[in-house]
Design a protein around this motif. Structure first.
Motif, mmCIF file in Angstrom:
data_model
loop_
_atom_site.group_PDB
_atom_site.id
_atom_site.type_symbol
_atom_site.label_atom_id
_atom_site.label_comp_id
_atom_site.label_asym_id
_atom_site.label_seq_id
_atom_site.Cartn_x
_atom_site.Cartn_y
_atom_site.Cartn_z
ATOM 1 N N ALA A 227 0.804 -1.282 0.015
ATOM 2 C CA ALA A 227 0.211 0.159 -0.048
ATOM 3 C C ALA A 227 0.635 0.977 0.089
ATOM 4 C CB ALA A 227 -0.927 0.037 1.328
ATOM 5 N N GLY B 67 3.857 1.322 -1.229
ATOM 6 C CA GLY B 67 5.016 0.997 -2.451
ATOM 7 C C GLY B 67 4.566 2.211 -3.675
ATOM 8 N N ASN B 68 3.894 1.509 -4.505
ATOM 9 C CA ASN B 68 3.806 2.409 -5.582
ATOM 10 C C ASN B 68 2.283 2.387 -5.959
ATOM 11 O OD1 ASN B 68 6.376 2.999 -6.559
ATOM 12 N ND2 ASN B 68 6.698 1.054 -6.750
ATOM 13 N N LEU B 69 2.068 3.451 -6.614
ATOM 14 C CA LEU B 69 0.459 3.409 -7.134
ATOM 15 C C LEU B 69 0.869 3.154 -8.837
ATOM 16 C CD1 LEU B 69 -1.429 6.642 -6.126
ATOM 17 C CD2 LEU B 69 -1.262 4.525 -5.211
ATOM 18 N N ILE C 110 0.514 3.384 -12.397
ATOM 19 C CA ILE C 110 0.231 4.667 -13.306
ATOM 20 C C ILE C 110 0.642 4.399 -14.727
ATOM 21 C CG2 ILE C 110 0.474 6.558 -11.645
ATOM 22 C CD1 ILE C 110 3.411 6.864 -12.686
ATOM 23 N N ILE D 283 -4.251 6.247 -18.807
ATOM 24 C CA ILE D 283 -3.333 7.201 -18.131
ATOM 25 C C ILE D 283 -2.177 7.371 -19.012
ATOM 26 C CG2 ILE D 283 -1.526 7.604 -16.347
ATOM 27 C CD1 ILE D 283 -3.282 5.957 -14.603
ATOM 28 N N LYS E 11 -1.440 11.584 -20.422
ATOM 29 C CA LYS E 11 0.101 11.864 -20.219
ATOM 30 C C LYS E 11 0.552 12.514 -21.544
ATOM 31 C CE LYS E 11 2.630 9.039 -18.759
ATOM 32 N NZ LYS E 11 3.256 7.875 -18.132
ATOM 33 N N LEU F 81 -7.021 12.540 -15.595
ATOM 34 C CA LEU F 81 -5.798 11.925 -14.955
ATOM 35 C C LEU F 81 -6.162 11.763 -13.833
ATOM 36 C CD1 LEU F 81 -2.760 11.215 -15.613
ATOM 37 C CD2 LEU F 81 -2.279 13.667 -14.636
ATOM 38 N N ILE G 49 -6.059 7.699 -12.301
ATOM 39 C CA ILE G 49 -5.213 7.108 -11.597
ATOM 40 C C ILE G 49 -5.902 6.556 -10.165
ATOM 41 C CG2 ILE G 49 -3.225 7.549 -9.806
ATOM 42 C CD1 ILE G 49 -2.447 9.806 -11.655
ATOM 43 N N HIS H 89 -9.519 2.486 -6.351
ATOM 44 C CA HIS H 89 -9.909 3.309 -5.294
ATOM 45 C C HIS H 89 -10.480 4.919 -6.023
ATOM 46 C CE1 HIS H 89 -9.079 1.264 -1.442
ATOM 47 N NE2 HIS H 89 -8.145 0.631 -2.120
ATOM 48 N N TRP I 261 -10.212 8.154 -4.088
ATOM 49 C CA TRP I 261 -9.152 8.806 -3.877
ATOM 50 C C TRP I 261 -8.789 10.010 -4.729
ATOM 51 C CZ3 TRP I 261 -5.073 4.107 -3.642
ATOM 52 C CH2 TRP I 261 -5.097 3.395 -2.245
ATOM 53 N N ILE J 18 -5.705 12.467 -4.836
ATOM 54 C CA ILE J 18 -4.756 12.531 -5.748
ATOM 55 C C ILE J 18 -4.680 13.939 -6.306
ATOM 56 C CG2 ILE J 18 -4.370 11.821 -8.097
ATOM 57 C CD1 ILE J 18 -5.430 9.035 -6.905
ATOM 58 N N THR K 178 -2.729 16.075 -4.009
ATOM 59 C CA THR K 178 -1.277 15.776 -4.109
ATOM 60 C C THR K 178 -0.635 16.313 -5.212
ATOM 61 O OG1 THR K 178 -1.635 13.409 -3.253
ATOM 62 C CG2 THR K 178 0.598 13.804 -4.095
ATOM 63 N N PHE K 179 -1.183 16.274 -6.619
ATOM 64 C CA PHE K 179 -0.742 16.597 -7.522
ATOM 65 C C PHE K 179 -0.635 18.321 -7.931
ATOM 66 C CE2 PHE K 179 -1.021 12.715 -10.058
ATOM 67 C CZ PHE K 179 -0.070 12.558 -11.000
#
Lengths: 136, 57
Positions: free
Chosen positions: A20, A22-24, A26, A31, A35, A92, A96, A102, A105, A109, A112-113
């Protein structure tokens, strides 16, 4: 036997906690597509960040904060760029959240961005915090 | 005779533990993901080694 089971369960719990944090995920086609669209658009937006016409909002979006910094003939085009960029950003954040199972989220997210875009903005660009615009 | 009850309680505790872990928003991972995407969108090189990868506890 029982102790073994308990150890195994504990290990599984620790592993899932590590996962949990570690990494998301993407690397999904959706995505990647968003991007690359944003990457292509950035070349057009960058001069407007530099002029201060467009700034990085506290909400994870971009905003046309000073239309007068754009020559009249280009204003509509820049408005279009801003709208497209914000549509891509919204997609985006949503993608994600979804890719990680989730959808709830999305707002986290986005926040955070918002912080990271602002943190990593180049000197001279305008960023928003607490409703105020400031120049980095 | 209380064994099934214990088993149930333990299972419930484990399960709620799992759920808690999985619904918790992974802020650090999200920051890393955001940085990776920003690198690509803004085409920045990894010049600042401020965030070394793979040193998660």
């Amino acid at each position: 036997m029982n102790a073994l089971k308990r150890i195994a369960l504990l290990a599984a719990l620790v592993a899932s906690a590590a996962w949990a944090q570690g990494n998301l995920e993407i690397n999904t086609p959706a995505i990647s597509q968003i991007k690359s669209g944003m990457q292509a658009r950035h070349a057009q937006l960058a001069p407007h960040y530099a002029s201060g016409a467009v700034g990085l909002g506290a909400d994870g979006a971009v905003a046309l904060r000073d239309a007068s910094a754009v020559p009249l003939a280009q204003r509509q085009a820049v408005q279009g760029l801003v709208a497209q960029e914000n549509a891509d950003r919204a997609a985006l954040y949503r993608e994600i959240a979804r890719a990680n199972g989730h959808p709830e989220w999305e707002a986290d997210i986005r926040n955070t961005f918002a912080q990271r875009w602002i943190e990593r903005a180049q000197p001279g660009w305008y960023v928003q915090s607490g409703g105020q615009w400031s120049r980095k | 005779m209380n064994r099934p009850l214990y088993a149930l309680l333990i299972a419930a505790a484990m399960l709620s533990g799992c759920v808690t872990i999985n619904i918790y928003f992974p802020a650090a991972a999200a920051e890393k993901a955001a940085d990776r995407i920003i690198d690509e969108v803004w085409q920045l090189k990894k010049e600042q080694g401020a965030k070394p990868e793979g040193n998660q506890p």
